[in-house]
Scaffold this motif. Structure first.
Motif, PDB file in Angstrom:
ATOM      1  N   ASN A 175       0.826  -1.215   0.000  1.00  0.00           N
ATOM      2  CA  ASN A 175       0.000   0.000   0.000  1.00  0.00           C
ATOM      3  C   ASN A 175       0.859   1.263   0.000  1.00  0.00           C
ATOM      4  O   ASN A 175       2.013   1.249   0.437  1.00  0.00           O
TER       5      ASN A 175
ATOM      6  N   ARG B  94      -7.740   8.455  -4.624  1.00  0.00           N
ATOM      7  CA  ARG B  94      -8.352   7.644  -3.568  1.00  0.00           C
ATOM      8  C   ARG B  94      -8.840   8.538  -2.445  1.00  0.00           C
ATOM      9  O   ARG B  94      -8.389   9.678  -2.294  1.00  0.00           O
TER      10      ARG B  94
ATOM     11  N   ASP C 139      -5.974  -1.576 -10.653  1.00  0.00           N
ATOM     12  CA  ASP C 139      -6.232  -0.265 -10.054  1.00  0.00           C
ATOM     13  C   ASP C 139      -7.343   0.460 -10.814  1.00  0.00           C
ATOM     14  O   ASP C 139      -7.362   0.469 -12.047  1.00  0.00           O
TER      15      ASP C 139
HETATM   16  N1  UFG Z   1       0.453   3.089  -5.386  1.00  0.00           N
HETATM   17  C1  UFG Z   1       1.610   3.476  -6.022  1.00  0.00           C
HETATM   18  N2  UFG Z   1       2.791   2.924  -5.601  1.00  0.00           N
HETATM   19  C2  UFG Z   1       2.862   2.026  -4.584  1.00  0.00           C
HETATM   20  C3  UFG Z   1       1.664   1.642  -3.936  1.00  0.00           C
HETATM   21  C4  UFG Z   1       0.476   2.191  -4.374  1.00  0.00           C
HETATM   22  O1  UFG Z   1       1.595   4.290  -6.947  1.00  0.00           O
HETATM   23  O2  UFG Z   1       3.975   1.554  -4.285  1.00  0.00           O
HETATM   24  C5  UFG Z   1      -0.815   3.685  -5.834  1.00  0.00           C
HETATM   25  C6  UFG Z   1      -1.779   2.647  -6.364  1.00  0.00           C
HETATM   26  O3  UFG Z   1      -1.535   2.391  -7.711  1.00  0.00           O
HETATM   27  C7  UFG Z   1      -3.117   3.325  -6.102  1.00  0.00           C
HETATM   28  C8  UFG Z   1      -2.872   4.166  -4.839  1.00  0.00           C
HETATM   29  O4  UFG Z   1      -1.448   4.268  -4.721  1.00  0.00           O
HETATM   30  O5  UFG Z   1      -3.388   4.199  -7.127  1.00  0.00           O
HETATM   31  C9  UFG Z   1      -3.411   3.509  -3.582  1.00  0.00           C
HETATM   32  O6  UFG Z   1      -2.960   2.172  -3.522  1.00  0.00           O
HETATM   33  P1  UFG Z   1      -3.074   1.282  -2.202  1.00  0.00           P
HETATM   34  O7  UFG Z   1      -2.481  -0.049  -2.523  1.00  0.00           O
HETATM   35  O8  UFG Z   1      -2.543   2.025  -1.037  1.00  0.00           O
HETATM   36  O9  UFG Z   1      -4.640   1.172  -1.975  1.00  0.00           O
HETATM   37  P2  UFG Z   1      -5.797   0.597  -2.934  1.00  0.00           P
HETATM   38  O10 UFG Z   1      -6.713   1.742  -3.219  1.00  0.00           O
HETATM   39  O11 UFG Z   1      -5.266  -0.152  -4.067  1.00  0.00           O
HETATM   40  O12 UFG Z   1      -6.488  -0.494  -1.969  1.00  0.00           O
HETATM   41  C10 UFG Z   1      -6.965  -0.163  -0.680  1.00  0.00           C
HETATM   42  C11 UFG Z   1      -6.752  -1.357   0.277  1.00  0.00           C
HETATM   43  C12 UFG Z   1      -7.644  -2.497  -0.085  1.00  0.00           C
HETATM   44  C13 UFG Z   1      -9.052  -2.044  -0.246  1.00  0.00           C
HETATM   45  C14 UFG Z   1      -9.161  -0.898  -1.195  1.00  0.00           C
HETATM   46  C15 UFG Z   1     -10.561  -0.383  -1.207  1.00  0.00           C
HETATM   47  O13 UFG Z   1      -5.414  -1.793   0.242  1.00  0.00           O
HETATM   48  O14 UFG Z   1      -7.613  -3.443   0.959  1.00  0.00           O
HETATM   49  O15 UFG Z   1      -8.299   0.160  -0.771  1.00  0.00           O
HETATM   50  O16 UFG Z   1     -10.707   0.652  -2.103  1.00  0.00           O
HETATM   51  F1  UFG Z   1      -9.802  -3.082  -0.702  1.00  0.00           F
END
Ligand code: UFG
Ligand code: NAD
Length: 337
Positions: free
Chosen positions: A199, A231, A295
């Motif tokens: 994350n 987000r 994503d």
């Molecule tokens: N991101 C990056 N680089 C990284 C990690 C993430 O650019 O090293 C970006 C991702 O592409 C995304 C954003 O940061 O655009 C957020 O990514 P996260 O992995 O932090 O969170 P997500 O929105 O993918 O997922 C989170 C939780 C899940 C949940 C989801 C619900 O991790 O458990 O929100 O929307 F299901």
């Protein structure tokens, strides 16, 4: 109230425990430490100045749950226990279904046997899948997720709804979290992921502390203002306060209710990166990389139902989230080890 927290040693559970203890509730934690450490419990005691009962047990173990329900007069449960890594769930789906669904069913059975009627469940914005539109409202279809993890949330929600339909005394609040980040302002508890974080915020923090060389920003060609994904980041302490409101709501109502917990504000990856650098006066090397599979371009909540039903709104902003995440990381470079 006497509140049983399954998974209470974890990231969101530990912050919620502190809020509940501060409000005078009595807390019982059940955790099997599959993704947390006993030290989290010491830190909760230290911050709150209060003690609580703890059981090291699996929330999916019917005998253990039966004993815990028999030994305690429980008013409400908050069911945090679950495996939560989206990518990992694609590799070991059966473990995710077994853990996340069995724990939900076991708890409902124990509740029925012991006459406990109120439960708050950790659901996720992932149940919305690829949003048809933003902001997301609770009446939008929630059956299109892309990972086994997401399916365990959709299926658990359905199990709770069916249980409510069969038992008019039951009260279930399905809290759909958006993106929790940040940490308690003391810097003594926070998110402590195993291995290399998936994350965004834990990854940023580990780059800032020098554990990882640089952040990869996954895609800058999305249809968003700066091209990076948007987000709804929510401070974990705000989220914890939402749970304190949700247990009151559960005690006063019947049936199943899904409620978003988000701020309603969308921030891009670069917004978070720039804010982290500015607030903490620290450099953060990053590079634009390709898109990450799965994503969605934009995901943020309409939080009005939480305001109307729970009387809850998120109060902390992006600066608080970036400051508190860094404060936790810099004071605990090895997490809780
Ligand atoms: N991101 C990056 N680089 C990284 C990690 C993430 O650019 O090293 C970006 C991702 O592409 C995304 C954003 O940061 O655009 C957020 O990514 P996260 O992995 O932090 O969170 P997500 O929105 O993918 O997922 C989170 C939780 C899940 C949940 C989801 C619900 O991790 O458990 O929100 O929307 F299901
Ligand atoms: P976490 O992994 O830090 O906490 C979960 C806790 O549950 C851990 O302490 C783990 O040891 C425990 N646990 C797991 N399975 C168990 C079992 N069978 N019996 C007993 N204990 C068990 O995760 P978190 O971020 O605090 O998430 C809490 C809940 O919120 C999870 O259900 C997660 O799916 C959900 N959620 C989290 C996010 C997020 O981004 N953090 C977003 C949406 C929903």
């Amino acid at each position: 109230m006497k509140v049983l927290l399954t998974g209470g040693a974890g990231y969101i559970g530990s912050h919620t425990c502190i809020e509940l203890l501060a409000l005078g509730h009595d807390v019982i934690i059940v955790d099997n430490f599959s993704n947390s450490k006993p030290e989290a419990l010491n830190r909760i005691r230290e911050i709150s100045g209060r003690d609580f009962k703890f059981y090291e047990a699996d929330a999916a173990d019917p005998e253990a749950m039966d004993r815990i329900f028999a030994e305690n007069e429980i008013d409400c449960i908050i069911h945090f226990a679950g495996l939560k890594a989206v990518g990992e769930s694609c590799h070991i789906p059966l473990r995710y279904y077994r853990n996340n669904l069995d724990s939900t069913i076991t708890l409902l059975e124990a509740m029925e046997k012991h006459g406990v009627n109120n439960i708050v469940f950790s659901s996720s914005a992932t149940v919305y899948g690829v949003p048809e539109r933003v902001p997301l409202t609770e009446d939008m279809p929630a059956y299109k997720t892309s990972s086994p993890y997401g399916w365990t949330k959709i299926m658990s929600e359905q199990i709770f709804r069916d249980a409510c339909a069969a038992n008019p005394n039951l009260s279930v609040v399905l809290l759909r979290y958006f993106n929790p980040i940040g940490a308690h302002e003391s810097g003594r508890i926070g998110e402590d992921p195993n291995g290399i974080p998936n994350n965004l915020m834990p990854y940023i923090s580990q780059v800032a502390i020098g554990k990882l060389p640089k952040l990869g920003v996954f895609g800058n060609d999305y249809p968003t203002p700066d091209g990076t994904c948007v987000r709804d980041y929510i401070h974990v302490v705000d989220l914890a306060k939402g749970h304190a409101k949700a247990i009151e709501y559960a005690a006063a109502h019947k049936g199943a209710e899904a409620i978003n917990l988000g701020t309603g504000i969308g921030y891009s990856v670069l917004d978070i990166v720039n804010s982290f650098m500015k607030v903490n006066d620290i450099d953060l090397p990053y590079e634009i990389q390709g898109r990450r599979d799965g994503d969605v371009p934009e995901c943020y909540a309409d939080p009005s139902k939480a305001r109307e039903l729970l009387g809850w709104v998120a109060e902390k902003g992006i600066e608080d989230m970036c400051r508190d995440s860094w404060n936790w990381q810099k004071n605990n470079p090895k997490g809780l080890d």
